[in-house]
Design a protein around this motif. Structure first.
Motif, PDB file in Angstrom:
ATOM      1  N   CYS A 193     -57.189 -87.088  44.377  1.00 39.36           N
ATOM      2  CA  CYS A 193     -57.770 -87.552  43.107  1.00 39.36           C
ATOM      3  C   CYS A 193     -57.022 -88.785  42.615  1.00 39.36           C
ATOM      4  O   CYS A 193     -55.798 -88.862  42.710  1.00 39.36           O
ATOM      5  CB  CYS A 193     -57.677 -86.437  42.071  1.00 39.36           C
ATOM      6  SG  CYS A 193     -58.523 -86.844  40.526  1.00 39.36           S
ATOM      7  N   LYS A 203     -59.004 -89.431  31.596  1.00 38.40           N
ATOM      8  CA  LYS A 203     -60.248 -88.748  31.931  1.00 38.40           C
ATOM      9  C   LYS A 203     -61.350 -89.232  30.994  1.00 38.40           C
ATOM     10  O   LYS A 203     -61.089 -89.821  29.957  1.00 38.40           O
ATOM     11  CB  LYS A 203     -60.031 -87.239  31.742  1.00 38.40           C
ATOM     12  CG  LYS A 203     -60.978 -86.384  32.535  1.00 38.40           C
ATOM     13  CD  LYS A 203     -60.491 -84.956  32.562  1.00 38.40           C
ATOM     14  CE  LYS A 203     -61.163 -84.252  33.724  1.00 38.40           C
ATOM     15  NZ  LYS A 203     -60.547 -82.970  34.002  1.00 38.40           N
ATOM     16  N   PHE A 232     -52.547 -81.179  33.009  1.00 34.64           N
ATOM     17  CA  PHE A 232     -52.671 -79.726  33.157  1.00 34.64           C
ATOM     18  C   PHE A 232     -53.035 -79.313  34.581  1.00 34.64           C
ATOM     19  O   PHE A 232     -53.044 -78.134  34.909  1.00 34.64           O
ATOM     20  CB  PHE A 232     -53.759 -79.189  32.202  1.00 34.64           C
ATOM     21  CG  PHE A 232     -55.153 -79.582  32.597  1.00 34.64           C
ATOM     22  CD1 PHE A 232     -55.843 -78.867  33.567  1.00 34.64           C
ATOM     23  CD2 PHE A 232     -55.764 -80.675  32.022  1.00 34.64           C
ATOM     24  CE1 PHE A 232     -57.119 -79.240  33.944  1.00 34.64           C
ATOM     25  CE2 PHE A 232     -57.042 -81.052  32.396  1.00 34.64           C
ATOM     26  CZ  PHE A 232     -57.720 -80.336  33.364  1.00 34.64           C
ATOM     27  N   CYS A 233     -53.318 -80.277  35.477  1.00 35.22           N
ATOM     28  CA  CYS A 233     -53.956 -79.970  36.750  1.00 35.22           C
ATOM     29  C   CYS A 233     -52.926 -79.769  37.866  1.00 35.22           C
ATOM     30  O   CYS A 233     -52.166 -80.679  38.193  1.00 35.22           O
ATOM     31  CB  CYS A 233     -54.918 -81.095  37.125  1.00 35.22           C
ATOM     32  SG  CYS A 233     -55.738 -80.835  38.705  1.00 35.22           S
ATOM     33  N   CYS A 282     -54.312 -85.570  35.789  1.00 31.99           N
ATOM     34  CA  CYS A 282     -54.387 -84.866  34.506  1.00 31.99           C
ATOM     35  C   CYS A 282     -53.160 -83.962  34.385  1.00 31.99           C
ATOM     36  O   CYS A 282     -52.811 -83.240  35.326  1.00 31.99           O
ATOM     37  CB  CYS A 282     -55.656 -84.033  34.426  1.00 31.99           C
ATOM     38  SG  CYS A 282     -57.156 -85.041  34.502  1.00 31.99           S
ATOM     39  N   ALA A 315     -54.828 -81.256  41.896  1.00 24.12           N
ATOM     40  CA  ALA A 315     -54.964 -82.608  42.435  1.00 24.12           C
ATOM     41  C   ALA A 315     -53.741 -83.046  43.244  1.00 24.12           C
ATOM     42  O   ALA A 315     -52.621 -82.572  43.031  1.00 24.12           O
ATOM     43  CB  ALA A 315     -55.194 -83.583  41.292  1.00 24.12           C
ATOM     44  N   LEU A 365     -56.839 -89.571  39.533  1.00 25.22           N
ATOM     45  CA  LEU A 365     -56.227 -89.246  38.244  1.00 25.22           C
ATOM     46  C   LEU A 365     -55.104 -88.227  38.440  1.00 25.22           C
ATOM     47  O   LEU A 365     -54.984 -87.610  39.502  1.00 25.22           O
ATOM     48  CB  LEU A 365     -57.264 -88.677  37.278  1.00 25.22           C
ATOM     49  CG  LEU A 365     -58.298 -89.652  36.698  1.00 25.22           C
ATOM     50  CD1 LEU A 365     -59.136 -88.941  35.643  1.00 25.22           C
ATOM     51  CD2 LEU A 365     -57.646 -90.881  36.103  1.00 25.22           C
TER      52      LEU A 365
END
Ligand code: SF4
Length: 381
Positions: free
Chosen positions: A70, A197, A76-77, A74, A80, A72
């Motif tokens: 990915c 995002k 919280f992720c 993020c 990825a 990005l």
């Protein structure tokens, strides 16, 4: 409803619900602050049973996360990765087709497919993937791509407007888009948990566009991190408003933040309690009077709590899933799949009537495909 069992401060809200009146944002906040969980369940059940009777549904589906690579990051992720990372993965089309081909004889009716915002996959890759899935089985529903993936494909891959991109994907087999990526709509929270995002307006606009093309979709909320109750209500309000406008949402699927692998601003977050998860489901059911279905995502709740939620407004236990990665890479300890028998047992034990559904929550009745996952099973977890 037995009003003797409802605390005084909730009675005016309960009366509104019984009278089929819409509750206000301030009513929703009152519900979020309520400590009488059973009273919330009773009020939520009025809406649940009005819309869905005693039925509780599930879908027989196969999850595919085609890649976690990915552009990005993020906050919280935990799913990825960058291409260089050891945990990065990317399935070839042949591998995806092979996995779905193996799942079809089990009776699955839907493939649910999301991934990261991949930096190099080409338009032809996505089109071929959908075409070959469609060629495998004309009746298989292909539910794929979050709103942010749709925007990524439109802007960086297809280089076309979102509407044209969605139309082209639909032309080769896309049945519906997924509800993921909504997180919490509040801009300040988004800036802290998923900077870069899409905005709330952009997420809503992808769904608005999909609905205007005649498509249906689900919607979600990621809660239990740094958001306030007021920000949850704001999120629900924006979903309710879009639903008033388009009527295109089939179901709402809230899920709690999975904190096991979190860091930075999210490092100290505790997992939402069972009480909080049931309260959130009940308030959502009461507030979203124009969305027919409320799904308990057992991957996040665990099947035992999802089963209990059938008395707190929920009418759907999601699906068999057959291999979930996103929550499990974040540290979820729930199983990666459920059998049809386990879902049906959980529903029956809770006093509801199990029904297999399709991707739009329509009952399949006697038409569902039988498969080995229909074997009787005693345990429900
Ligand atoms: S949540 Fe989605 S967009 Fe954000 S980093 Fe994870 S995979 Fe990428």
């Amino acid at each position: 409803m037995n009003y003797q069992l409802i605390p005084k401060e909730l009675r005016p809200i309960a009366e509104k619900v019984e009278a089929k009146q819409r509750i206000s944002d301030s009513d929703a906040l009152t519900l979020y602050c309520a400590r009488d969980l059973n009273a919330l369940g009773m009020i939520a059940n009025v809406v649940r049973e009005r819309k869905n009777g005693n039925y509780a549904t599930y879908i027989h589906n196969r999850y595919i996360n085609y890649s976690n690579i990915c552009i990005l990051s993020c906050q919280f992720c935990a799913f990825a990765a960058k291409k260089r990372d050891a945990h990065a993965f990317e399935y070839a089309i042949d591998e995806i087709i092979g996995a779905v081909r193996e799942a079809l004889p089990l009776g699955v009716t839907e493939v649910h497919m999301v991934g990261g915002l991949h930096p190099t996959l080409k338009k032809e890759w996505y089109l071929e993937l959908l075409q070959r899935l469609r060629a495998l089985d004309a009746n298989l529903h292909i539910k794929a791509f979050t709103a942010i993936e749709a925007r990524h494909l439109a802007q960086r891959v297809f280089r076309m407007p979102v509407r044209d991109t969605l139309q082209e994907l639909r032309g080769v087999g896309l049945g519906s888009i997924t509800g993921g990526g909504a997180e919490i709509f509040d801009a300040a929270v988004r800036d802290k948990i998923c900077r870069g995002k899409e905005t709330a307006a952009e997420w809503l606009d992808v769904h608005r566009t999909w609905h205007s093309l005649g498509g249906r979709s689900t919607c979600t909320m990621l809660y239990g991190h740094i958001e306030t109750y007021a920000q949850r209500v704001d999120h629900l309000r924006q979903l309710r408003e879009l639903q008033d406008e388009t009527g295109g949402f089939t179901g709402f699927v809230p899920f709690a933040f999975e904190p096991s692998q979190s860091h930075g601003i999210l490092a100290e977050i505790k997992r939402a309690s069972a009480f909080e998860q049931l309260r959130n489901l009940a308030v959502s059911r009461i507030y979203l009077d124009n969305i027919d279905h409320l799904t308990a995502y057992w991957v996040s709740l665990g099947l035992p709590l999802a089963q209990v939620s059938l008395s707190y407004g929920v009418d759907d236990l999601h699906g068999t899933i057959l291999e979930e990665k996103i929550f499990h890479m974040a540290g979820a300890t729930t199983p990666q799949q459920q059998t049809v028998a386990a879902l049906e047992h959980a529903i029956r034990e809770a006093g509801r009537e199990p029904v297999q559904r399709d991707s739009h929550y329509r009952h399949l009745n006697g038409t569902r495909r039988a498969g080995p996952h229909d074997e009787p099973e005693l345990a429900c977890a």
